[in-house]
Design an enzyme around this catalytic site. Structure first.
Site, PDB file in Angstrom:
ATOM      1  CG  ASP A 185      -1.780   1.224   1.327  1.00 56.10           C
ATOM      2  OD1 ASP A 185      -2.604   1.464   0.427  1.00 56.10           O
ATOM      3  OD2 ASP A 185      -1.618   1.983   2.301  1.00 56.10           O
TER       4      ASP A 185
ATOM      5  CD  GLU B  96      -3.488  -1.837  -1.298  1.00 58.26           C
ATOM      6  OE1 GLU B  96      -3.799  -0.668  -1.580  1.00 58.26           O
ATOM      7  OE2 GLU B  96      -3.707  -2.358  -0.190  1.00 58.26           O
TER       8      GLU B  96
END
Length: 238
Positions: free
Chosen positions: A58, A130
């Site tokens: 992320d 992610e």
């Protein structure tokens, strides 16, 4: 401690790595990126799941996309850059990209998660997407991870460049509602779930006491945007 890979799983991971054009030094990292917590919890011995890699990915995703926008959208102000990044790097986009890569097919899921539709759950697909970025970053460093992000988001950046990328659903909905000055719009928090580092918020958009749409997201703002998006579908169908 990594889980021992079967020959079939090892080949499956190699095929996927070729698909995304990444040659892993340690294919185990990719396997962890595709390991849901439900699967890890069902193993007899403790194995890593993808939550920590998702956390790392992320951060890499945000920095890579921010850097690209800063370098290639020189006419945008700080506020405009922030809005553009938010419209591109959102749950909607990441889930779409995850489905395009068919991540649902190669995720390792626990039995309960499998039965309850985990392979198609947006938040699960987003996490895996992610986590893969985090795995690439650990395995090969910043340059490879950044290049991977840019490749995956290339069409989204191109749409933004053409000015056709507008995902500020709240503003669009507000403009529609304001056509009737008597109508009142508000956003209601319905629930919060998940651990502290990975909260999932659910919001509803309320117009004159009626729920028009619900949405979930990693932040309150994203959840509100997703609720507004669903509400817009209701207005378009009327």
């Amino acid at each position: 401690m990594f889980e021992t890979l079967s020959e079939q799983r090892h080949q499956e991971l190699l095929n996927f790595a070729r698909k995304i054009n990444v040659e892993f030094n340690d294919i185990n990292l990719l396997n962890v990126a595709l390991t849901h917590t439900s699967y890890a919890n069902e193993r007899e011995r403790q194995i890593p799941d993808n939550e920590r890699l998702e956390f790392l990915g992320d951060a890499v995703l945000e920095l890579a996309s921010s850097t690209y926008l800063y370098q290639n959208f020189k006419n945008l102000s700080e506020g405009e850059l922030t809005k553009t990044r938010a419209s591109i790097v959102c749950q909607d986009t990441l889930a779409k990209l995850a489905k395009k890569l068919e991540l649902g097919k190669i995720l390792l899921l626990g039995r309960g998660e499998e039965v309850n539709g985990g392979r198609n759950r947006i938040s699960t697909l987003e996490d895996a997407f992610e986590a893969i970025i985090g795995a690439i970053y650990l395995d090969q460093g910043w340059d490879s991870a950044r290049d991977y992000v840019i490749r995956q988001l290339s069409s989204e950046f191109e749409s933004a460049r053409k000015g056709s990328y507008r995902h500020d659903y709240k503003t669009v909905l507000q403009e529609i509602v304001q056509q009737n000055p008597l109508q009142k719009i508000s956003y209601i928090e319905l629930s919060v779930s998940g651990p502290d580092h990975n909260r999932i918020y659910e919001f509803a958009v309320n117009i004159d006491g009626k729920i028009y749409g619900k949405g979930t997201g990693r932040s309150k703002k994203i959840a509100e945007q997703m609720a507004a998006k669903e509400a817009l579908k209701t207005f378009k169908s009327n």
